[in-house]
Design an enzyme around this catalytic site. Sequence first.
Site, PDB file in Angstrom:
ATOM      1  N   CYS A 107     -32.578  58.949  10.308  1.00  0.00           N
ATOM      2  CA  CYS A 107     -33.465  57.739  11.325  1.00  0.00           C
ATOM      3  C   CYS A 107     -32.279  58.469  13.040  1.00  0.00           C
ATOM      4  O   CYS A 107     -33.407  57.998  13.804  1.00  0.00           O
ATOM      5  CB  CYS A 107     -32.366  56.631  11.010  1.00  0.00           C
ATOM      6  SG  CYS A 107     -30.114  56.937  10.259  1.00  0.00           S
ATOM      7  N   GLU A 150     -28.971  49.403   8.478  1.00  0.00           N
ATOM      8  CA  GLU A 150     -29.168  50.923   9.288  1.00  0.00           C
ATOM      9  C   GLU A 150     -30.180  50.766   9.345  1.00  0.00           C
ATOM     10  O   GLU A 150     -30.312  51.462   7.820  1.00  0.00           O
ATOM     11  CB  GLU A 150     -28.607  52.462   8.728  1.00  0.00           C
ATOM     12  CG  GLU A 150     -28.106  53.186   9.634  1.00  0.00           C
ATOM     13  CD  GLU A 150     -28.942  53.960  10.203  1.00  0.00           C
ATOM     14  OE1 GLU A 150     -29.763  53.679  10.821  1.00  0.00           O
ATOM     15  OE2 GLU A 150     -29.448  54.939   9.160  1.00  0.00           O
TER      16      GLU A 150
END
Length: 514
Positions: free
Chosen positions: A319, A285
């Site tokens: 994020c 990720e």
Amino acid sequence: MISYMHEPFTDFSRKENRKAFEEALQMIENDFGKDYPLVIGGEKIMTDEKIISINPANKKEIVGRVSKADRELAEKAMKSALTAFETWRKVNSEVRAQILFKAAAIIRRRKHEFSALLVKEAGKPWNEADADTAEGIDFLEYYGRQMLELKDGKKVESRPGEHNRYEYIPLGVGVIISPWNFAFAIMAGTTVAALVTGNTVLLKPASTTPVIAAKFVEVMEKAGLPKGVLNYIPGSGSEIGDYLVDHPKTRFISFTGSRDVGTRIYERAAIVNKEQFWLKRVIAEMGGKDTIVVDSGADLELAAQSIVRSAFGFSGQKCSACSRAIIVEDVYEEVLNRTIELTKALTIGDPANPNNFMGPVNDQQAFDKIMRYIEIGKQEGRLMIGGEGDDTRGYFIKPTVIADLDPEARIMQEEIFGPVVAFSKAKDFSKALEIANNTEYGLTGAVISNNRMHLEQAREDFHVGNLYLNRGCTGAIVGYQPFGGFNMSGTDSKAGGPDYLLLHMQAKTISEML
């Protein structure tokens, strides 16, 4: 099976909850400066070289001194994990799940303690820290229950005289490289996903938040995890990170962090080293450049509130944070002006004070990088508010709005990972979506619109792993909004989703003639 409702957030408007949290903060401060060992094969190992964890809101405060692993200790941990794998892989799935449920119960009882540590070590405001701990509990509960659903494999067809089974087995030793921004939730979630599926783990947490990981490892031990199954080895990426990624006995790497480090790990993991007889699996990720699109005719107050919360919650260090607002031109000025008004009202300071909406950024490196991007933004667009930083006591940067940007501008394209939101104008909704997709990332996105056809158009054409309609683009809940993105945002590994555990296992077909 009983479905699990997510761990509730603490209501800090209640006096007793505030008091309990203040007591937890005091307890954490009493532990400041403590030494923490490595844990390898159940053995506690103190090293001379330490990672010094500081409070990013007050650089003078040392949260803890954590032993640092070198290559020799990393190799010792690998051997320990390999040995433990031979027994752990055969442990009944119900037993493995039960350890997760036990750990969740321990953390639930100590919830404020973990959240207070997130305030002090990660610089999270109270509500963000509380949500981080709640998410960690959710991962433990959710993955435990998911394993119970997967333990018997999946049904396949059999014929007369033949019986077929399809079951899942673990992969082997996994290297977990966890981030500092969700220092508890992602660290715990990625670790227990690997453990509950029967793998053994080498945990290398982020160097700015290793104390939280040390406390989690203690909990897993208390919950009954056997020695050697989880090995705690903080250390530098260049010294032990590369060594473990390249190691022929590493079966998989689970990484959360920047695009540059993620792609480097992916490249290195693709190389088949001497004595390696499998292709390593990478679960990654890697961040985003996330956009909120605002349509004409939308609820403009909802739009401005969503942009501010998504851009400046935890100082934009998610994020999933909104770093771009793309507004259809006839409502552009109105949304921009309201965003500036709301931003003016935000308070910034020590997150230990519950009245502060924003705390510091992570460290000096993050502070310097964000300030450099703000300077670039001033050249590329119009600075509307913020743009100032102060790193004398802690790493504080004011929430910053930069307007009138070209879609190709650097601060419209590059991940900043700080409290900076870039505004750009679109001539219509289709153009807004086109700009939103004009990035190498594809993690989260949001659309604020009252036009049903436009919402459907976004559902089809907005290329992100997590799309939110008429809400902000942060705040995915385990089991509700499985989280992970497209393109350079990673391997679309949906954390907190029904197929995440499968990434840590391999399927085996057994066919018996009767």
